[in-house]
Design a protein around this motif. Structure first.
Motif, PDB file in Angstrom:
ATOM      1  N   LEU A 114      40.420 134.846 109.940  1.00  0.00           N
ATOM      2  CA  LEU A 114      41.165 134.501 108.760  1.00  0.00           C
ATOM      3  C   LEU A 114      42.704 135.329 108.731  1.00  0.00           C
ATOM      4  CD1 LEU A 114      38.142 134.874 106.282  1.00  0.00           C
ATOM      5  CD2 LEU A 114      39.419 132.755 107.153  1.00  0.00           C
ATOM      6  N   GLU A 115      42.571 136.560 109.410  1.00  0.00           N
ATOM      7  CA  GLU A 115      43.709 137.271 109.533  1.00  0.00           C
ATOM      8  C   GLU A 115      44.747 136.565 110.211  1.00  0.00           C
ATOM      9  OE1 GLU A 115      42.918 141.366 110.495  1.00  0.00           O
ATOM     10  OE2 GLU A 115      41.027 141.201 109.869  1.00  0.00           O
ATOM     11  N   GLY A 116      44.571 135.918 111.278  1.00  0.00           N
ATOM     12  CA  GLY A 116      45.335 135.224 112.106  1.00  0.00           C
ATOM     13  C   GLY A 116      46.009 134.122 111.536  1.00  0.00           C
ATOM     14  N   VAL A 117      45.303 133.481 110.487  1.00  0.00           N
ATOM     15  CA  VAL A 117      45.833 132.339 109.678  1.00  0.00           C
ATOM     16  C   VAL A 117      46.736 132.875 108.749  1.00  0.00           C
ATOM     17  CG1 VAL A 117      45.274 130.502 108.361  1.00  0.00           C
ATOM     18  CG2 VAL A 117      43.757 130.899 110.456  1.00  0.00           C
ATOM     19  N   LEU A 118      46.350 133.763 108.281  1.00  0.00           N
ATOM     20  CA  LEU A 118      47.309 134.451 106.955  1.00  0.00           C
ATOM     21  C   LEU A 118      48.476 134.923 107.580  1.00  0.00           C
ATOM     22  CD1 LEU A 118      44.514 135.883 104.776  1.00  0.00           C
ATOM     23  CD2 LEU A 118      45.857 133.698 104.250  1.00  0.00           C
ATOM     24  N   LYS A 119      48.454 135.429 108.741  1.00  0.00           N
ATOM     25  CA  LYS A 119      49.835 136.083 109.182  1.00  0.00           C
ATOM     26  C   LYS A 119      50.796 135.180 109.262  1.00  0.00           C
ATOM     27  CE  LYS A 119      47.746 140.227 111.283  1.00  0.00           C
ATOM     28  NZ  LYS A 119      47.217 140.817 112.438  1.00  0.00           N
TER      29      LYS A 119
END
Length: 369
Positions: A114-119
């Motif tokens: 999720l963090e990778g997508v949001l970044k």
């Protein structure tokens, strides 16, 4: 399971910051209400400029639509295993984008990083092989619209993939291109069918070495193999009374004793190694005795590479029914298909990796010397 409270809080904060820096769905003036391939009702920004693709084949459909310039991050799997996928060969700039999540088969119907997508701050997340409940969960966690696309059953050419192309085209402002892609895909398939109907009935054929959750030897086959079906060929694997991917044993293969054998390039190395160990088995097969063994390019690689499947079918038609396909040059036809779908003539790259389409496999050429 996505972990602890602190991590969830971080994701919520990151998602909140995203809403301040992007034209968010909630505040966007131009939105579109769509129904995705799971039947979910989703509100998306019209013609978004920042998207990501999750799951097998998702990125491929976006390249078909000439919308790869909107992609802001890709799965690490796409970078680690680029071979055999024409859409990736044709768009090397995609490899320079940040890797947002691992991807690959283990990620199917699981939450991404999720963090990778949001970044990378996407406005829309496109995904394949994601069930309805999981898509709802992902959309809730990201606070970004999640649109599920589909190819239908594995190694198929289901109408749902055409519907997916039209849906993605509508969202991305690529309606005309989507309609052109669907028209050409249906046109090539119809052309293959017409040539098959005009051609005389031919002897049975068998395709081995087909990939399925890994690479396999000659015993790995598919009773519904698309390129054979499109030209009306008699697929001997279909006589086994089973559907889906099929693993035969050597006795079954000897019983079929096909006149024509096609080897999927993905399993070519395993077939060659087995031939070196057990040449007597292969020499008892009619196709090997008569020199009717031919190479095809793998199309089951991160789900169905539609262009390669079509190119394989034209090559098969040229071999089985040369009169009906006398005007077809398999290499030129492959590039015609690739140029339209992915924007570049990448047949030479495929041939360098696997061998010329429709040729005698290299291990048999060596054995004949």
């Amino acid at each position: 399971m996505y972990p602890a409270t602190s991590k969830r809080l971080f994701i919520c904060i990151l998602a909140g910051l995203m809403l301040l820096t992007l034209p968010s769905l909630a505040r966007a003036a131009d939105t579109l209400q769509i129904t995705d391939m799971t039947g979910r009702k989703v509100s998306v920004p019209l013609n978004p400029s920042r998207i990501v693709c999750l799951g097998p084949g998702c990125l491929r459909l976006i390249v078909y639509l000439k919308a790869q310039d909107k992609v802001v991050g890709i799965e690490a799997f796409e970078k680690r295993f680029p071979g055999g996928r024409p859409y990736y060969y044709a768009t090397p700039a995609l490899g320079k984008l940040p890797a947002i999540t691992p991807g690959g088969v283990p990620a199917i119907n699981n939450l991404p990083d999720l963090e990778g997508v949001l970044k990378v701050r996407p406005q829309v997340v496109f995904a394949t092989y994601l069930q309805k409940a999981k898509a709802d969960q992902l959309q809730s966690l990201l606070n970004i619209p999640v649109v599920v696309l589909s190819y239908g059953p594995f190694a198929s050419f289901d109408k749902v993939v055409l519907d997916s192309i039209l849906l993605a085209g509508r969202i991305l402002g690529k309606d005309q291109r989507a309609q052109e892609v669907v028209k050409r895909l249906e046109g090539w398939q119809a052309d293959l069918g017409r040539r098959g109907q005009e051609a005389k009935r031919h002897a049975g054929a068998y395709v081995g070495g087909i990939g399925f959750k890994g690479t396999h030897g000659l015993e790995s086959t598919d009773p519904n193999y698309l390129p054979l079906r499109w030209v009306g060929a008699k697929n001997l694997a279909a006589t086994q009374g089973k559907t889906g991917h099929l693993m035969l044993d050597k006795e079954q293969l000897l019983g079929l004793n096909p006149e024509y054998v096609f080897v999927d390039g993905g399993g070519l190395a395993l077939v060659a190694a087995d031939y070196d160990k057990k040449p007597e088995f292969y020499k008892n097969l009619r196709a090997f005795q008569e020199g009717k063994v031919y190479l095809l390019h793998p199309f089951n690689w991160y789900t169905t590479n539609l262009g390669t499947a079509l190119a394989d079918s034209y090559a098969i038609g040229k071999i089985l029914e040369p009169e009906a396909f006398q005007d077809v040059n398999p290499a030129a036809k492959a590039d015609e298909i690739y140029v339209f779908l992915v924007g570049k003539p990448v047949y030479a790259t495929m041939a360098k990796r696997y061998g010329p389409l429709g040729s005698t496999p290299s291990f048999l050429k060596k054995a004949a010397k």
